[in-house]
Design a protein around this motif. Structure first.
Motif, PDB file in Angstrom:
ATOM      1  N   GLY A 420       1.417 119.291  13.581  1.00  0.00           N
ATOM      2  CA  GLY A 420       0.103 119.512  14.164  1.00  0.00           C
ATOM      3  C   GLY A 420      -0.192 120.980  14.410  1.00  0.00           C
ATOM      4  N   TYR A 421       0.856 121.805  14.547  1.00  0.00           N
ATOM      5  CA  TYR A 421       0.626 123.240  14.720  1.00  0.00           C
ATOM      6  C   TYR A 421       0.039 123.876  13.460  1.00  0.00           C
ATOM      7  CZ  TYR A 421       3.038 123.249  19.184  1.00  0.00           C
ATOM      8  OH  TYR A 421       3.375 123.017  20.494  1.00  0.00           O
ATOM      9  N   GLY A 422       0.246 123.226  12.335  1.00  0.00           N
ATOM     10  CA  GLY A 422      -0.387 123.710  11.113  1.00  0.00           C
ATOM     11  C   GLY A 422      -1.795 123.157  10.992  1.00  0.00           C
ATOM     12  N   CYS A 423      -1.893 121.846  10.993  1.00  0.00           N
ATOM     13  CA  CYS A 423      -3.201 121.192  10.888  1.00  0.00           C
ATOM     14  C   CYS A 423      -3.084 119.800  11.499  1.00  0.00           C
ATOM     15  CB  CYS A 423      -3.641 121.105   9.424  1.00  0.00           C
ATOM     16  SG  CYS A 423      -5.247 120.301   9.218  1.00  0.00           S
ATOM     17  N   ASN A 424      -4.033 119.448  12.351  1.00  0.00           N
ATOM     18  CA  ASN A 424      -3.982 118.141  13.018  1.00  0.00           C
ATOM     19  C   ASN A 424      -4.244 116.983  12.059  1.00  0.00           C
ATOM     20  OD1 ASN A 424      -5.495 119.532  15.966  1.00  0.00           O
ATOM     21  ND2 ASN A 424      -3.352 119.199  15.546  1.00  0.00           N
ATOM     22  N   VAL A 425      -4.960 117.255  10.975  1.00  0.00           N
ATOM     23  CA  VAL A 425      -5.335 116.168  10.068  1.00  0.00           C
ATOM     24  C   VAL A 425      -4.109 115.522   9.414  1.00  0.00           C
ATOM     25  CG1 VAL A 425      -6.569 115.596   7.944  1.00  0.00           C
ATOM     26  CG2 VAL A 425      -7.664 117.020   9.677  1.00  0.00           C
ATOM     27  N   PRO A 426      -3.284 116.295   8.709  1.00  0.00           N
ATOM     28  CA  PRO A 426      -2.101 115.658   8.119  1.00  0.00           C
ATOM     29  C   PRO A 426      -1.115 115.171   9.173  1.00  0.00           C
ATOM     30  CG  PRO A 426      -2.011 118.031   7.830  1.00  0.00           C
ATOM     31  CD  PRO A 426      -3.374 117.718   8.352  1.00  0.00           C
ATOM     32  N   ALA A 427      -1.066 115.873  10.315  1.00  0.00           N
ATOM     33  CA  ALA A 427      -0.161 115.439  11.386  1.00  0.00           C
ATOM     34  C   ALA A 427      -0.561 114.058  11.892  1.00  0.00           C
ATOM     35  CB  ALA A 427      -0.185 116.451  12.520  1.00  0.00           C
ATOM     36  N   LEU A 622     -14.312 118.217  13.142  1.00  0.00           N
ATOM     37  CA  LEU A 622     -14.923 117.014  12.570  1.00  0.00           C
ATOM     38  C   LEU A 622     -13.949 116.295  11.631  1.00  0.00           C
ATOM     39  CD1 LEU A 622     -17.686 115.758  12.931  1.00  0.00           C
ATOM     40  CD2 LEU A 622     -18.430 116.892  10.825  1.00  0.00           C
ATOM     41  N   SER A 623     -13.144 117.057  10.909  1.00  0.00           N
ATOM     42  CA  SER A 623     -12.172 116.449   9.992  1.00  0.00           C
ATOM     43  C   SER A 623     -11.146 115.621  10.763  1.00  0.00           C
ATOM     44  CB  SER A 623     -11.446 117.540   9.195  1.00  0.00           C
ATOM     45  OG  SER A 623     -12.361 118.294   8.463  1.00  0.00           O
ATOM     46  N   THR A 624     -10.740 116.130  11.915  1.00  0.00           N
ATOM     47  CA  THR A 624      -9.771 115.385  12.722  1.00  0.00           C
ATOM     48  C   THR A 624     -10.386 114.107  13.268  1.00  0.00           C
ATOM     49  OG1 THR A 624      -8.721 117.464  13.341  1.00  0.00           O
ATOM     50  CG2 THR A 624      -8.208 115.554  14.685  1.00  0.00           C
ATOM     51  N   ILE A 625     -11.650 114.206  13.692  1.00  0.00           N
ATOM     52  CA  ILE A 625     -12.337 112.997  14.178  1.00  0.00           C
ATOM     53  C   ILE A 625     -12.418 111.962  13.055  1.00  0.00           C
ATOM     54  CG2 ILE A 625     -14.514 112.089  15.080  1.00  0.00           C
ATOM     55  CD1 ILE A 625     -14.967 114.828  16.378  1.00  0.00           C
ATOM     56  N   ALA A 626     -12.758 112.453  11.845  1.00  0.00           N
ATOM     57  CA  ALA A 626     -12.827 111.535  10.702  1.00  0.00           C
ATOM     58  C   ALA A 626     -11.463 110.901  10.435  1.00  0.00           C
ATOM     59  CB  ALA A 626     -13.304 112.294   9.463  1.00  0.00           C
ATOM     60  N   THR A 627     -10.436 111.695  10.585  1.00  0.00           N
ATOM     61  CA  THR A 627      -9.087 111.167  10.356  1.00  0.00           C
ATOM     62  C   THR A 627      -8.712 110.130  11.406  1.00  0.00           C
ATOM     63  OG1 THR A 627      -8.472 113.309   9.434  1.00  0.00           O
ATOM     64  CG2 THR A 627      -6.681 111.824  10.024  1.00  0.00           C
ATOM     65  N   LEU A 628      -9.065 110.424  12.667  1.00  0.00           N
ATOM     66  CA  LEU A 628      -8.809 109.455  13.733  1.00  0.00           C
ATOM     67  C   LEU A 628      -9.524 108.144  13.451  1.00  0.00           C
ATOM     68  CD1 LEU A 628      -9.123 111.721  16.911  1.00  0.00           C
ATOM     69  CD2 LEU A 628      -7.075 110.482  16.200  1.00  0.00           C
TER      70      LEU A 628
END
Length: 666
Positions: A420-427, A622-628
């Motif tokens: 997640g320190y890199g990017c929350n989406v793949p995490a 927004l990408s993280t929300i979409a991923t969630l």
């Protein structure tokens, strides 16, 4: 025969497993692997001997697991041995996992043979097979299982290897899918005759005692002059008769063999144990350790394993962040030239300002997806696929398991949090490696709070640059504390129980590049199909709001929150709102709104700290929300977003007041 008796109505668990074995054979490690945090540590009633109980949820069963004290026999030589044998004989657990040290098999089998004499269902965990291999001991566990008549599962408890197979065997025995035919212990003719006479006498004179203990086992214990059993027998009216017979038989045997009967019986058992070992084990010259075995030993080592783990995670972070940033720069330069042309084309084709805004929103959404998400997604998926296919991830999960259990998760979640320190989406997507829906969501919920690279840009670019490294570091410390507290809270609030980490530890292997590329593409394609429409919809909405001047109106509407509560300038409301598209935008737009890159000219240190803290805590983008939404559904995505926005605003306002009250950073 099935050992299934239905769920215990009083205690609400399906069945009980007891771990029995010598001291220092890895029994407690297996107990911890199976139960995780679901443990109750106390003392045995009336004794100062530790009693460890726990629960395991596996394949629909709630299993009570009890770790007996380490013992070497079922004699009455110590309080631990009396406790262990009384629990096994009287409480009658459904399955006993007898943990054996593979490197000292003959010595450990002595207890196994005594357990057989108690007529209890046993599954054997042949532990420390790696240590046995180093000593040149090669055990044919299938042959050992055949000779003993019970399942034998090779394990390496410290790395979790074989634990899943072990509990699978236990379930199969419990369900009656595996029939047990334990080895019958036959002593020499004279001893067998003595046992038979005592057994018959016991059955006739004290049948009450045979309800708890097998009559043959009682007879053997009387020949062994077991004082605890002698006292139990003596308490019955006809007990003295049986003790007299036992004394007479002992004298006869000792006269014939010239040895004390306890010694005679022990020699018989060790002789049988020796035969079992000869039939199932070979002693060979100490073999050379293969590269995979050396790697396995290194990555599972209690100290070096964590160093290796740090290097792997650190390298992953650097590669994903480094390649991602490099690709972002290239794509941003490319689209930096292309975007004005696209906007001019939209203005030329479409005269309606709203339609033009929609077109610009589409362009912005596609460009944001290509420049923000894919550069991090592709290298992340590539490395993740390598770690998955090489067999390293299960080992990392076991190393971090005890730490992660403190926040209601297990070791696998640490991998997601770190990434997640890199990017929350793949995490967040990586939380698919968790077993249950509950843990996937809890893991995803916490990974969203980890400050990703974009949020680190704001932290370091504002607080780090103007207030110093220690101030920036304090934000990361606050973040870790929040993750821990929310993890504890989530563990309490979410229905269900934490699952113990039971997973297969596969051998190391060299990943196939073709398979890695295919997996990377399939995962990336899956994300694009779902996330891009949502990203584009979001950017269209923002463009239309900008065109209609609704963003400024929205900022004014938010004055009580931005100015009165957070203590920030009114114009910071727009960067905070637009930061949901991409967190770096919060810093970029802040400079545009304030008209300067020298933030210390327009913001106080407290305002810089508060602004960065709010950006760090509220939902990343927004990408993280979409991923969630993609991973956990709309309701949970919305709930997570509301919680983090509320938490960010609450903590931001609180921090502003505390710092102002203490006159810090002024």
């Amino acid at each position: 025969m099935s050992y299934y008796k239905g769920k215990n109505k009083k205690t609400q668990y399906d069945f009980t497993i007891v771990l029995a074995g010598n001291a220092n054979v890895g029994k407690s490690v297996i107990f911890n692997q199976l139960t995780g945090l679901n443990q109750i540590i106390g003392n045995w009633p009336g004794k100062t001997v530790e009693k460890a109980e726990g629960f395991l949820y596996f394949k629909g069963y709630k299993i009570k697991i009890l770790d007996l004290p380490g013992i070497y026999s079922l004699s009455a030589f110590s309080i631990e041995e009396i406790i262990a044998r009384d629990y096994i004989a009287i409480e009658k657990p459904d399955i006993i996992i007898n943990v054996l040290d593979a490197s000292a098999l003959e010595r450990n089998l002595y207890l196994t043979l005594q357990l057989f004499e108690l007529n209890v269902p046993i599954v054997i965990a042949l532990n420390q097979i790696d240590l046995a291999s180093k000593k040149g001991i090669k055990i044919n566990y299938e042959k050992l299982s055949e000779v003993l008549g019970v399942p034998v599962v090779p394990t390496i408890a410290i790395t979790g290897s074989g634990i899943k197979e072990l509990i699978d065997k236990v379930i199969q025995v419990f369900e009656g899918k595996i029939k047990l035919k334990p080895l019958k212990i036959a002593y020499c003719k004279e001893v067998e005759e003595a046992i038979q006479k005592l057994e018959n006498k016991i059955k006739i004179n004290i049948p009450e005692l045979t309800i708890k203990y097998p009559a043959r086992w009682l007879a053997i214990k009387l020949l062994e002059k077991d004082e605890d059993i002698e006292d139990k027998v003596k308490s019955f009216p006809n007990g003295e008769k049986i003790l007299s017979l036992a004394s007479m038989l002992n004298e006869s045997l000792e006269e014939k063999y010239g040895k004390e009967t306890p010694v005679l019986l022990a020699m018989e058992r060790y002789g049988l144990a020796n035969e079992v070992v000869k039939a199932s084990a070979k002693f060979t010259p100490i073999p050379k350790i293969s590269f995979e075995e050396k790697l396995d030993e290194l990555t599972g080592h209690k100290i070096l394993g964590y160093i290796f783990l740090s290097l792997i995670f650190g390298s992953t972070f650097i590669i994903v962040f480094g390649i991602g940033n490099y690709l972002v720069d290239i794509l941003e330069n490319f689209f930096g030239y292309l975007t004005p042309s696209l906007n001019r084309l939209a203005s030329f084709i479409v005269k309606n300002i709203i339609v033009e805004s929609i077109l610009n929103g589409v362009f912005s959404g596609v460009i944001a997806g290509l420049t923000i998400v894919l550069p991090y997604i592709l290298p992340f998926y590539f490395i993740l696929s390598i770690l998955e296919d090489s067999g390293y991830l299960p080992r990392a999960a076991f190393l971090l398991d005890s730490l992660m259990h403190k926040i209601g998760l297990h070791g696998k979640a640490a991998i997601c949090l770190f990434l997640g320190y890199g990017c929350n989406v793949p995490a967040c997507i990586g939380c698919r490696i968790m077993e249950s829906e509950r843990e996937r969501f809890l893991g995803g919920f916490l990974t969203v709070l980890v400050p990703c690279a974009a949020r680190s840009v704001v932290i370091l670019g504002l607080v780090g640059k103007y207030l110093g490294f220690s101030a920036a570091l304090s934000l990361y410390v606050i973040n870790v504390i929040l993750i821990f507290l929310l993890g504890r809270l989530g563990h309490k609030v979410l229905l269900g129980e934490a699952i113990g980490l039971i997973m297969e530890i596969p051998p190391y292997k060299t990943p196939s590049i073709k398979t890695i590329l295919k997996k990377t593409w399939n995962k990336t394609k899956d994300f694009i199909y779902f996330a891009f429409p949502i990203i584009i919809s979001g950017t269209i909405l923002l463009e239309v709001m900008r065109t209609l001047n609704l963003l400024a109106s929205f900022a004014v509407f938010m004055k009580p929150l931005i100015v009165d509560w957070l203590g920030l300038p009114l114009l910071t409301g727009i960067p905070l709102v637009l930061g949901v598209l991409r967190k770096e935008l919060a810093l970029i737009l802040l400079s545009e709104e304030l008209g300067t890159l020298n933030f210390n000219e327009v913001l106080t240190p407290i305002q810089m700290y508060t602004f960065s803290l709010v950006v760090m805590v509220y939902i990343p983008c927004l990408s993280t929300i979409a991923t969630l939404w993609r991973e956990f559904g709309f309701k949970k995505a919305l709930l997570t977003s509301i919680i983090y926005v509320s938490l960010a605003l609450f903590i931001g306002g609180l921090t502003y007041r505390i710092l102002s009250f203490l006159s810090l950073m002024v």
